[in-house]
Motif scaffolding. Sequence first.
Motif, PDB file in Angstrom:
ATOM      1  N   MET A   1     -39.973  23.537 -31.704  1.00 13.23           N
ATOM      2  CA  MET A   1     -39.945  22.346 -30.855  1.00 13.23           C
ATOM      3  C   MET A   1     -41.313  22.130 -30.212  1.00 13.23           C
ATOM      4  O   MET A   1     -41.860  23.043 -29.601  1.00 13.23           O
ATOM      5  N   PRO A   2     -41.878  20.929 -30.335  1.00 12.81           N
ATOM      6  CA  PRO A   2     -43.139  20.651 -29.643  1.00 12.81           C
ATOM      7  C   PRO A   2     -42.954  20.781 -28.128  1.00 12.81           C
ATOM      8  O   PRO A   2     -41.989  20.253 -27.568  1.00 12.81           O
ATOM      9  N   GLU A   3     -43.873  21.493 -27.494  1.00 11.55           N
ATOM     10  CA  GLU A   3     -43.818  21.695 -26.048  1.00 11.55           C
ATOM     11  C   GLU A   3     -45.063  21.101 -25.406  1.00 11.55           C
ATOM     12  O   GLU A   3     -45.841  20.419 -26.065  1.00 11.55           O
ATOM     13  N   LEU A   4     -45.239  21.362 -24.133  1.00 10.50           N
ATOM     14  CA  LEU A   4     -46.311  20.716 -23.368  1.00 10.50           C
ATOM     15  C   LEU A   4     -47.664  20.739 -24.072  1.00 10.50           C
ATOM     16  O   LEU A   4     -48.305  19.684 -24.198  1.00 10.50           O
ATOM     17  N   PRO A   5     -48.180  21.886 -24.541  1.00  8.76           N
ATOM     18  CA  PRO A   5     -49.522  21.870 -25.142  1.00  8.76           C
ATOM     19  C   PRO A   5     -49.634  20.966 -26.365  1.00  8.76           C
ATOM     20  O   PRO A   5     -50.650  20.271 -26.536  1.00  8.76           O
ATOM     21  N   GLU A   6     -48.607  20.964 -27.212  1.00  4.02           N
ATOM     22  CA  GLU A   6     -48.667  20.131 -28.413  1.00  4.02           C
ATOM     23  C   GLU A   6     -48.574  18.643 -28.064  1.00  4.02           C
ATOM     24  O   GLU A   6     -49.293  17.813 -28.640  1.00  4.02           O
ATOM     25  N   THR A 212     -52.570  29.700 -17.075  1.00  3.60           N
ATOM     26  CA  THR A 212     -53.531  30.215 -18.050  1.00  3.60           C
ATOM     27  C   THR A 212     -53.001  30.063 -19.471  1.00  3.60           C
ATOM     28  O   THR A 212     -53.726  29.613 -20.376  1.00  3.60           O
ATOM     29  N   THR A 213     -51.735  30.425 -19.681  1.00  2.00           N
ATOM     30  CA  THR A 213     -51.140  30.341 -21.024  1.00  2.00           C
ATOM     31  C   THR A 213     -51.136  28.906 -21.535  1.00  2.00           C
ATOM     32  O   THR A 213     -51.515  28.636 -22.685  1.00  2.00           O
ATOM     33  N   LEU A 214     -50.715  27.974 -20.702  1.00  2.00           N
ATOM     34  CA  LEU A 214     -50.642  26.577 -21.135  1.00  2.00           C
ATOM     35  C   LEU A 214     -52.029  25.973 -21.327  1.00  2.00           C
ATOM     36  O   LEU A 214     -52.280  25.269 -22.312  1.00  2.00           O
ATOM     37  N   ASN A 215     -52.942  26.241 -20.398  1.00  6.16           N
ATOM     38  CA  ASN A 215     -54.298  25.700 -20.532  1.00  6.16           C
ATOM     39  C   ASN A 215     -55.006  26.261 -21.760  1.00  6.16           C
ATOM     40  O   ASN A 215     -55.734  25.537 -22.448  1.00  6.16           O
ATOM     41  N   ASP A 216     -54.797  27.540 -22.031  1.00  6.61           N
ATOM     42  CA  ASP A 216     -55.403  28.131 -23.234  1.00  6.61           C
ATOM     43  C   ASP A 216     -54.867  27.467 -24.499  1.00  6.61           C
ATOM     44  O   ASP A 216     -55.615  27.208 -25.447  1.00  6.61           O
ATOM     45  N   ALA A 217     -53.553  27.207 -24.528  1.00  7.94           N
ATOM     46  CA  ALA A 217     -52.954  26.569 -25.700  1.00  7.94           C
ATOM     47  C   ALA A 217     -53.482  25.153 -25.880  1.00  7.94           C
ATOM     48  O   ALA A 217     -53.758  24.715 -27.009  1.00  7.94           O
ATOM     49  N   VAL A 218     -53.622  24.427 -24.776  1.00  2.00           N
ATOM     50  CA  VAL A 218     -54.181  23.069 -24.850  1.00  2.00           C
ATOM     51  C   VAL A 218     -55.619  23.121 -25.353  1.00  2.00           C
ATOM     52  O   VAL A 218     -56.030  22.325 -26.203  1.00  2.00           O
ATOM     53  N   GLU A 219     -56.393  24.070 -24.849  1.00  2.00           N
ATOM     54  CA  GLU A 219     -57.801  24.177 -25.244  1.00  2.00           C
ATOM     55  C   GLU A 219     -57.937  24.526 -26.724  1.00  2.00           C
ATOM     56  O   GLU A 219     -58.818  23.995 -27.414  1.00  2.00           O
ATOM     57  N   SER A 231     -49.543  24.397 -36.981  1.00  2.00           N
ATOM     58  CA  SER A 231     -50.044  25.678 -37.455  1.00  2.00           C
ATOM     59  C   SER A 231     -50.862  26.377 -36.385  1.00  2.00           C
ATOM     60  O   SER A 231     -50.816  27.607 -36.254  1.00  2.00           O
ATOM     61  N   GLU A 232     -51.579  25.622 -35.575  1.00  2.00           N
ATOM     62  CA  GLU A 232     -52.349  26.224 -34.488  1.00  2.00           C
ATOM     63  C   GLU A 232     -51.420  26.865 -33.465  1.00  2.00           C
ATOM     64  O   GLU A 232     -51.683  27.963 -32.965  1.00  2.00           O
ATOM     65  N   LYS A 233     -50.291  26.202 -33.183  1.00  2.00           N
ATOM     66  CA  LYS A 233     -49.333  26.775 -32.249  1.00  2.00           C
ATOM     67  C   LYS A 233     -48.826  28.117 -32.762  1.00  2.00           C
ATOM     68  O   LYS A 233     -48.802  29.103 -32.027  1.00  2.00           O
ATOM     69  N   LYS A 234     -48.433  28.168 -34.022  1.00  2.00           N
ATOM     70  CA  LYS A 234     -47.894  29.400 -34.587  1.00  2.00           C
ATOM     71  C   LYS A 234     -48.924  30.524 -34.553  1.00  2.00           C
ATOM     72  O   LYS A 234     -48.607  31.682 -34.247  1.00  2.00           O
ATOM     73  N   LEU A 235     -50.169  30.206 -34.861  1.00  2.00           N
ATOM     74  CA  LEU A 235     -51.215  31.222 -34.866  1.00  2.00           C
ATOM     75  C   LEU A 235     -51.479  31.776 -33.470  1.00  2.00           C
ATOM     76  O   LEU A 235     -51.837  32.940 -33.313  1.00  2.00           O
ATOM     77  N   GLY A 236     -51.298  30.930 -32.461  1.00  2.00           N
ATOM     78  CA  GLY A 236     -51.599  31.347 -31.094  1.00  2.00           C
ATOM     79  C   GLY A 236     -50.488  32.117 -30.411  1.00  2.00           C
ATOM     80  O   GLY A 236     -50.710  32.706 -29.346  1.00  2.00           O
ATOM     81  N   LEU A 237     -49.279  32.134 -30.981  1.00  2.00           N
ATOM     82  CA  LEU A 237     -48.159  32.823 -30.347  1.00  2.00           C
ATOM     83  C   LEU A 237     -48.230  34.320 -30.605  1.00  2.00           C
ATOM     84  O   LEU A 237     -48.437  34.762 -31.733  1.00  2.00           O
ATOM     85  N   ARG A 238     -48.009  35.104 -29.551  1.00  2.00           N
ATOM     86  CA  ARG A 238     -48.124  36.557 -29.680  1.00  2.00           C
ATOM     87  C   ARG A 238     -46.773  37.239 -29.867  1.00  2.00           C
ATOM     88  O   ARG A 238     -46.691  38.291 -30.506  1.00  2.00           O
TER      89      ARG A 238
END
Length: 287
Positions: A1-6, A212-219, A231-238
């Motif tokens: 699901m697309p969230e705030l950063p996306e 920090t988590t949300l701002n990093d994802a947006v950046e 794909s960027e979202k998936k790569l960034g998830l830990r």
Amino acid sequence: MPELPEVESLGAFLREHAVGKAVARIDVAAVAALKTYDPPVSALQGLAVTGASRHGKFLDIDVDGLHLVVHLARAGWLRWRAELPAAPPRPSRKNPLALRVHLDDGSGFDLTEAGTKKGLAVYVVRDALEVPGVAGLGIDPLGSEFTPEALYALTQGSRTRIKGLLRDQKIIAGIGNAYSDEVLHAAKMSPYKIAGTLSEGEAADLHGVITTTLNDAVERSRGLAAGDLKSEKKLGLRVHGRTGQPCPVCGDTIREVSFADSSFQYCPTCQTGGKPLADRRMSRLLR
């Protein structure tokens, strides 16, 4: 699901690529996705796109004072196309296309939704607050009003687990299943911790992790094409979506708790003192 950063990044993409262009035509392929009728979607034709913004997980496209507001739900997405076909799309249950927006230079975008469970919602309104989901949103975690003190106040007296509180759009707007997993892992906090038990210090620490988590994802998404954001979202998830993989912090195995229609991931060592959380799905199988 697309969230705030996306959704934030989709807004930025549209501000760069759509603002200043006029809507030439809108094709509605899935009538059920359109939730309003006054003004009609045809009222956007001939008007210029003047802005794009976000309300929680809602995308708000300003079309010369009218607003095309979109909630992408679980499996919806916005697909930008430099050149759209002239022929209207044919409605079909197998066709993921819900709505197509043609711009006057031949470019535009499709709103699509995969799967059989449809939740994508499109509204044409004079004010975004006419959309019930927007009017009921809680505080924006990237807004100036979201302070450590504000977060602490939101948790006080709550008997909700912190995972649920972070996902409640009427409390904090924009965080969903994925980023709540990421926030709680970074905060080394159990998803089952009762929100009302947070101390002021814990709330302050959690606030810092959220922003920090949300701002990093947006950046990380800044400047990416709309088609590359998933794909960027998936790569960034830990931890989210990484069941069975090693935790990037401690190396323990990432575990999962499943429910009827969703699941979440966590690290026992980092978040729950090494104790696995009960998985209701497994509990039923063992009866």
